[in-house]
Design a protein around this motif. Sequence first.
Motif, PDB file in Angstrom:
ATOM      1  N   HIS A  16      28.395  38.247  36.590  1.00 63.44           N
ATOM      2  CA  HIS A  16      28.864  39.421  37.016  1.00 63.44           C
ATOM      3  C   HIS A  16      29.827  39.155  38.000  1.00 63.44           C
ATOM      4  CE1 HIS A  16      26.761  42.110  34.240  1.00 63.44           C
ATOM      5  NE2 HIS A  16      27.553  43.076  35.224  1.00 63.44           N
ATOM      6  N   VAL A  17      29.805  37.954  39.458  1.00 67.00           N
ATOM      7  CA  VAL A  17      30.620  37.595  39.680  1.00 67.00           C
ATOM      8  C   VAL A  17      31.627  36.401  38.485  1.00 67.00           C
ATOM      9  CG1 VAL A  17      30.865  35.501  41.599  1.00 67.00           C
ATOM     10  CG2 VAL A  17      28.404  36.678  41.444  1.00 67.00           C
ATOM     11  N   TYR A  18      31.814  36.212  38.107  1.00 67.56           N
ATOM     12  CA  TYR A  18      32.639  35.669  37.636  1.00 67.56           C
ATOM     13  C   TYR A  18      33.619  36.186  36.762  1.00 67.56           C
ATOM     14  CZ  TYR A  18      35.352  33.355  33.640  1.00 67.56           C
ATOM     15  OH  TYR A  18      36.400  32.788  32.555  1.00 67.56           O
ATOM     16  N   ILE A  19      33.300  37.803  36.185  1.00 69.61           N
ATOM     17  CA  ILE A  19      33.806  39.270  35.941  1.00 69.61           C
ATOM     18  C   ILE A  19      34.941  40.096  37.471  1.00 69.61           C
ATOM     19  CG2 ILE A  19      33.456  41.906  35.155  1.00 69.61           C
ATOM     20  CD1 ILE A  19      31.252  40.143  33.588  1.00 69.61           C
ATOM     21  N   PHE A  20      34.079  39.416  38.432  1.00 64.42           N
ATOM     22  CA  PHE A  20      34.189  40.173  39.921  1.00 64.42           C
ATOM     23  C   PHE A  20      35.825  38.941  40.188  1.00 64.42           C
ATOM     24  CE2 PHE A  20      34.665  38.357  43.673  1.00 64.42           C
ATOM     25  CZ  PHE A  20      35.374  39.309  44.618  1.00 64.42           C
ATOM     26  N   VAL A  21      35.502  37.885  40.029  1.00 62.79           N
ATOM     27  CA  VAL A  21      36.853  36.613  40.110  1.00 62.79           C
ATOM     28  C   VAL A  21      37.957  36.660  39.272  1.00 62.79           C
ATOM     29  CG1 VAL A  21      37.517  34.387  40.207  1.00 62.79           C
ATOM     30  CG2 VAL A  21      35.279  34.972  41.090  1.00 62.79           C
ATOM     31  N   LEU A  22      37.227  37.629  37.800  1.00 67.48           N
ATOM     32  CA  LEU A  22      38.862  37.900  36.760  1.00 67.48           C
ATOM     33  C   LEU A  22      39.035  39.754  37.550  1.00 67.48           C
ATOM     34  CD1 LEU A  22      36.840  36.811  33.919  1.00 67.48           C
ATOM     35  CD2 LEU A  22      38.928  35.764  34.530  1.00 67.48           C
ATOM     36  N   GLU A  23      38.287  40.229  37.453  1.00 64.54           N
ATOM     37  CA  GLU A  23      38.605  42.078  37.547  1.00 64.54           C
ATOM     38  C   GLU A  23      40.231  41.538  39.092  1.00 64.54           C
ATOM     39  OE1 GLU A  23      35.787  43.610  34.850  1.00 64.54           O
ATOM     40  OE2 GLU A  23      35.356  44.226  37.339  1.00 64.54           O
ATOM     41  N   SER A  24      39.205  40.960  39.872  1.00 59.04           N
ATOM     42  CA  SER A  24      40.106  41.627  41.486  1.00 59.04           C
ATOM     43  C   SER A  24      40.661  40.322  41.995  1.00 59.04           C
ATOM     44  CB  SER A  24      38.667  41.214  42.310  1.00 59.04           C
ATOM     45  OG  SER A  24      37.671  42.457  42.208  1.00 59.04           O
ATOM     46  N   LEU A  25      40.647  39.184  41.903  1.00 60.52           N
ATOM     47  CA  LEU A  25      41.316  37.867  42.230  1.00 60.52           C
ATOM     48  C   LEU A  25      42.287  37.362  41.319  1.00 60.52           C
ATOM     49  CD1 LEU A  25      38.334  35.635  43.684  1.00 60.52           C
ATOM     50  CD2 LEU A  25      39.956  37.631  44.949  1.00 60.52           C
ATOM     51  N   ARG A  26      42.406  37.722  40.069  1.00 58.04           N
ATOM     52  CA  ARG A  26      42.932  36.846  38.714  1.00 58.04           C
ATOM     53  C   ARG A  26      43.348  38.368  37.672  1.00 58.04           C
ATOM     54  NH1 ARG A  26      43.815  32.194  38.771  1.00 58.04           N
ATOM     55  NH2 ARG A  26      44.533  32.232  36.452  1.00 58.04           N
ATOM     56  N   TRP A  27      43.416  39.089  38.384  1.00 61.25           N
ATOM     57  CA  TRP A  27      43.598  39.796  37.085  1.00 61.25           C
ATOM     58  C   TRP A  27      44.771  40.095  36.707  1.00 61.25           C
ATOM     59  CZ3 TRP A  27      40.666  43.254  34.398  1.00 61.25           C
ATOM     60  CH2 TRP A  27      41.331  43.856  33.865  1.00 61.25           C
ATOM     61  N   THR A  28      46.044  39.412  36.788  1.00 63.51           N
ATOM     62  CA  THR A  28      47.760  39.626  36.707  1.00 63.51           C
ATOM     63  C   THR A  28      47.451  38.395  36.130  1.00 63.51           C
ATOM     64  OG1 THR A  28      48.257  38.954  38.414  1.00 63.51           O
ATOM     65  CG2 THR A  28      48.422  41.228  37.840  1.00 63.51           C
ATOM     66  N   ALA A  29      46.909  36.660  36.124  1.00 59.15           N
ATOM     67  CA  ALA A  29      47.202  35.867  35.393  1.00 59.15           C
ATOM     68  C   ALA A  29      46.956  35.806  33.671  1.00 59.15           C
ATOM     69  CB  ALA A  29      45.674  34.750  36.098  1.00 59.15           C
ATOM     70  N   PRO A  30      47.528  35.125  33.577  1.00 54.91           N
ATOM     71  CA  PRO A  30      47.634  35.512  31.535  1.00 54.91           C
ATOM     72  C   PRO A  30      46.451  34.493  30.720  1.00 54.91           C
ATOM     73  CG  PRO A  30      49.531  33.407  32.142  1.00 54.91           C
ATOM     74  CD  PRO A  30      48.675  34.185  34.204  1.00 54.91           C
ATOM     75  N   ARG A  31      45.006  34.285  31.284  1.00 53.37           N
ATOM     76  CA  ARG A  31      43.577  33.785  31.072  1.00 53.37           C
ATOM     77  C   ARG A  31      43.200  35.298  30.977  1.00 53.37           C
ATOM     78  NH1 ARG A  31      40.310  28.964  32.077  1.00 53.37           N
ATOM     79  NH2 ARG A  31      39.123  29.235  30.055  1.00 53.37           N
ATOM     80  N   THR A  32      43.305  35.498  32.307  1.00 58.19           N
ATOM     81  CA  THR A  32      42.734  36.699  32.300  1.00 58.19           C
ATOM     82  C   THR A  32      43.205  38.251  31.127  1.00 58.19           C
ATOM     83  OG1 THR A  32      42.212  36.030  34.697  1.00 58.19           O
ATOM     84  CG2 THR A  32      42.041  38.217  33.818  1.00 58.19           C
ATOM     85  N   ARG A  33      44.394  37.965  31.385  1.00 59.18           N
ATOM     86  CA  ARG A  33      45.064  39.761  30.668  1.00 59.18           C
ATOM     87  C   ARG A  33      44.709  39.132  29.063  1.00 59.18           C
ATOM     88  NH1 ARG A  33      50.034  38.671  30.112  1.00 59.18           N
ATOM     89  NH2 ARG A  33      50.197  37.102  31.435  1.00 59.18           N
ATOM     90  N   ALA A  34      43.915  38.079  28.707  1.00 62.66           N
ATOM     91  CA  ALA A  34      43.984  37.263  27.409  1.00 62.66           C
ATOM     92  C   ALA A  34      42.798  37.889  26.632  1.00 62.66           C
ATOM     93  CB  ALA A  34      44.028  35.963  27.283  1.00 62.66           C
TER      94      ALA A  34
END
Length: 128
Positions: A16-34
């Motif tokens: 869930h910390v990893y999910i936080f990083v994806l959703e709150s810090l890297r949401w528009t990054a290409p890898r997160t969007r994928a």
Amino acid sequence: MVTAGLIFAALAAALHVYIFVLESLRWTAPRTRATFGTSQEEAVATKELAFNQGFYNLFLAIVTAIGVVAVAIDEVPVGAALTFAGTGSMLAAALVLLISSPGKARAAITQGVLPLLAVALLALGLAL
């Protein structure tokens, strides 16, 4: 069994910390969007929503981690309560995702398996 439950709870918190990083810090990054299957336009449009949602995941992880530490230092009642609150909420959120968006079953299972194991093993361990 308690130790196994705490290990799965700690793993669920880490996820869930990893999910936080994806959703709150890297949401528009290409890898997160994928990962989430969103377009650039969708990611930009939902950035504030994802930012907020990421913090919910972080707070669940923090509650769970505090609970794990509390049980580890022999503060079992409060630690178990916090661990159950955190992992139980994670599990409930995974069930909501599965029921509301069956097409996201893989994400719901990924999000829910660790807390399910934590809840089950911790409950069994404390009952014995």
